[in-house]
Design a protein around this motif. Sequence first.
Motif, short mmCIF file in Angstrom:
data_model
loop_
_atom_site.label_atom_id
_atom_site.label_comp_id
_atom_site.label_asym_id
_atom_site.label_seq_id
_atom_site.Cartn_x
_atom_site.Cartn_y
_atom_site.Cartn_z
N ASP A 188 0.83 -1.21 0.00
CA ASP A 188 0.00 0.00 0.00
C ASP A 188 0.85 1.26 0.00
O ASP A 188 0.56 2.22 -0.71
N GLU A 189 1.93 1.25 0.78
CA GLU A 189 2.82 2.41 0.81
C GLU A 189 3.52 2.60 -0.54
O GLU A 189 3.67 3.72 -1.02
N LEU A 190 3.91 1.49 -1.17
CA LEU A 190 4.52 1.55 -2.50
C LEU A 190 3.56 2.16 -3.50
O LEU A 190 3.91 3.08 -4.26
N ILE A 191 2.33 1.67 -3.51
CA ILE A 191 1.32 2.17 -4.45
C ILE A 191 1.05 3.65 -4.20
O ILE A 191 0.97 4.44 -5.14
N ASN A 192 0.94 4.05 -2.94
CA ASN A 192 0.67 5.45 -2.62
C ASN A 192 1.83 6.35 -3.00
O ASN A 192 1.62 7.51 -3.36
N ASN A 193 3.06 5.84 -2.94
CA ASN A 193 4.22 6.66 -3.34
C ASN A 193 4.30 6.81 -4.86
O ASN A 193 4.64 7.88 -5.36
N PHE A 234 1.73 5.99 -7.24
CA PHE A 234 0.48 6.43 -7.86
C PHE A 234 -0.31 7.34 -6.91
O PHE A 234 -1.52 7.15 -6.73
N LYS A 235 0.37 8.32 -6.34
CA LYS A 235 -0.30 9.27 -5.46
C LYS A 235 -1.37 10.04 -6.25
O LYS A 235 -1.13 10.44 -7.38
N ASP A 236 -2.53 10.19 -5.67
CA ASP A 236 -3.66 10.90 -6.30
C ASP A 236 -4.11 10.24 -7.60
O ASP A 236 -4.45 10.91 -8.56
N ILE A 237 -4.12 8.92 -7.64
CA ILE A 237 -4.54 8.22 -8.86
C ILE A 237 -6.00 8.50 -9.18
O ILE A 237 -6.39 8.53 -10.34
N ILE A 238 -6.80 8.75 -8.17
CA ILE A 238 -8.23 9.03 -8.39
C ILE A 238 -8.40 10.27 -9.26
O ILE A 238 -9.27 10.31 -10.13
N CYS A 239 -7.54 11.25 -9.07
CA CYS A 239 -7.63 12.49 -9.85
C CYS A 239 -6.89 12.41 -11.18
O CYS A 239 -7.23 13.11 -12.12
N ASN A 240 -5.86 11.57 -11.25
CA ASN A 240 -4.94 11.61 -12.40
C ASN A 240 -5.00 10.42 -13.34
O ASN A 240 -4.24 10.38 -14.31
N TYR A 241 -5.84 9.42 -13.10
CA TYR A 241 -5.78 8.21 -13.91
C TYR A 241 -6.16 8.45 -15.37
O TYR A 241 -5.84 7.63 -16.23
#
Length: 177
Positions: A49-54, A56-63
């Motif tokens: 989870d920490e890897l993904i958050n680092n 793909f931070k703000d993936i909800i806004c940027n996908y």
Amino acid sequence: MRVALLNDTSAEDFSEQLLTIVNGQVPVDESSGLISFPNNFCNFVSSKDELINNVFKDIICNYKNNEWLSERAILAAKNKDVDDLNYIIQNKIIETMHSFKSIDCVTNEDEATNYPIEFLNSLDVPGLPLHNLRLKVGSVVIMLRNINQPKLCNGTRLVVRNTTMMELMNNVITRRY
């Protein structure tokens, strides 16, 4: 190649550090037999989870931002880890999940007892998609095999869109030109 094209000094340092590891020039701890990474080699994380958050931070806004997506990737050594990471990342995207299942039957009915459906569905062959490929609009995919070769190369990174570029249908994912 990217280091040379971008003239990024931090990327150049990282490239040189990778070469020292590959060439066996990194000091090895005698007691454990493990190599010691330099302090500025990378950022270590304690969980997926920490890897993904680092990464793909703000993936909800940027996908839906192709440039933002093209600057991010997570590499993993095992297909299982890739599948787990893809599932977690896709669950962050607020879109409808589409499921594409492979054909799970044998051509010769006499061979059906040798190849149970459960066995066929469990196979995870490198270079082939999973039995149950789950995609959302905004998912990044790699083109495995292109029948219309002059347009795109195998291995091209693509983004699933529900626009004129890519369309999800019941049994087919198409690319429109």
